[in-house]
Each structure stands twice: as structure tokens, then as C-alpha cells.
Design an enzyme around this catalytic site. Sequence first.
Site, mmCIF file in Angstrom:
data_model
loop_
_atom_site.group_PDB
_atom_site.id
_atom_site.type_symbol
_atom_site.label_atom_id
_atom_site.label_comp_id
_atom_site.label_asym_id
_atom_site.label_seq_id
_atom_site.Cartn_x
_atom_site.Cartn_y
_atom_site.Cartn_z
ATOM 1 N N ARG A 12 0.817 -1.206 0.000
ATOM 2 C CA ARG A 12 0.000 0.000 0.000
ATOM 3 C C ARG A 12 0.861 1.272 0.000
ATOM 4 N NH1 ARG A 12 -3.798 3.539 3.179
ATOM 5 N NH2 ARG A 12 -5.311 4.092 1.574
ATOM 6 N N SER A 13 2.147 1.121 0.207
ATOM 7 C CA SER A 13 3.043 2.269 0.328
ATOM 8 C C SER A 13 3.503 2.762 -1.043
ATOM 9 C CB SER A 13 4.274 1.890 1.158
ATOM 10 O OG SER A 13 5.315 2.822 0.977
ATOM 11 N N PRO A 14 3.139 3.982 -1.447
ATOM 12 C CA PRO A 14 3.625 4.498 -2.727
ATOM 13 C C PRO A 14 5.135 4.650 -2.747
ATOM 14 C CG PRO A 14 2.563 6.242 -1.472
ATOM 15 C CD PRO A 14 2.287 4.961 -0.748
ATOM 16 N N SER A 16 7.236 2.707 -1.191
ATOM 17 C CA SER A 16 7.786 1.368 -1.426
ATOM 18 C C SER A 16 7.821 1.078 -2.922
ATOM 19 C CB SER A 16 6.945 0.308 -0.703
ATOM 20 O OG SER A 16 7.139 0.344 0.694
#
EC number: 5.99.1.4
Length: 215
Positions: A12-14, A16
Site C-alpha cells: 500500500r506504500s507508494p 515502497s
Amino acid sequence: MTLQAQLYFSFRSPYSYLAIGRYRALADMFDVEIDLRPVYPLAVRQPDFFERNHPNWLGYTMRDMIRVAQFHGIPFGPPKPDPIVQDMKTRTIAEDQPHIYRITRMGQAAAREGKGLVFADEVARLIWGGAEGWNEGDHLKNAAEKSGLDWDALTRTVVEDAEGLDAEIAANQEALEASGHWGVPTLVFDGEPFFGQDRIEMVLWRMNEKGLAER
């Protein structure tokens, strides 16, 4: 000598997403193994995180992620659907989460096979690169097969060993915090954590100090 590192990552981490393709390229170019360690995002671990943040936090983060993608020439589009079901006006996280558990367990199952980094990169490109309905059709199957994974075996593991995968994901989070950080993306090399998509050049500098060699 092959160097070893661990990349703590959330689907969910942009940020990442903005880091993983570059870490994959680094691992392809140099004699280093980067093991993916998926964790559940803050929306799962700390559902009130978004409500506690400054009102400007979300707007700034969205602006920043877009310009980072533009700066590096990385395709970027809003996820369709978001891996986390969330009311963006109230920042409330829904109790029912049909996507994030499945995809994170897939990432951990891929990591078991030594394919985590590649699989996460391929899937993140779907989620954050603007693929419509990344969770539908053959999108994930194609990503798995491009990563050298057996799709049927992968999906069977996710269903039949969900509890075991969740235990490993929880252990990943504990290991991340033990390393000295708590957020993603964090790459841990030689016991030293490097947090953020803007630390890749510093990681390379440190690895060079330790004898990093080209493949």
C-alpha cells in the site's frame, strides 16, 4: 562475496513502489541479494494513524509521491482499486479489507521461494502504475509468472497457509523495528537501516564500502 540485505515493504506504500524497481535494478547489476520482507501497512497495524496526523499530511504526501515519480521517470497513477479500503474524506479505515491481506500473503509466499523482490516489483507496477482492476482477471497471475512463480501453487499456499504467512509477516514487522526503524520502505544492510526511497544512493555507497562487486 555476495552481499545480503533485507527490504521491508508494503504493497500500500507508494514510496515502497517508488523504491522497489530501483532496488531490483541494483540487485540485477551488483552481486547482492535483497530479500523481500513484506509487512502490513499502517492502515492495518495502526488504523487510527491517518486520523492522528496533521491535516496537511495527506495532501503533501500525495503531491510529493507524484513529483518523485516524475523526477525518476517512474509511471504513476492512482491505484484502481486502492489496496486498502478507506474513506479518503474522513480517513476512516474500513473493517472489511478484501485486497491487502491477500496480496501481502502472496508477497510473503513469493519471498519463501526467493522471488519476493521481483514479484513485489511486478505487482507494485500494477497497483501504482495505473493498471485498471489490478486485482481482477490475469493481472496478478501474469505478474507471478513473470516472476518465475507457479500461480496455482502460490494461490493455494495463500489460502491453505494464511496463518503461517501472517506469522511470518508479523515476524518481519518485529525484525524491522528491531533494526531501528518502523516504516517502509526500509532496507537493512549489515545491521544498518536505510529508510525511504531517497536513501538508495546512500545504500549503494555503504555497500561499496563493504566490497560490492558487479555481476
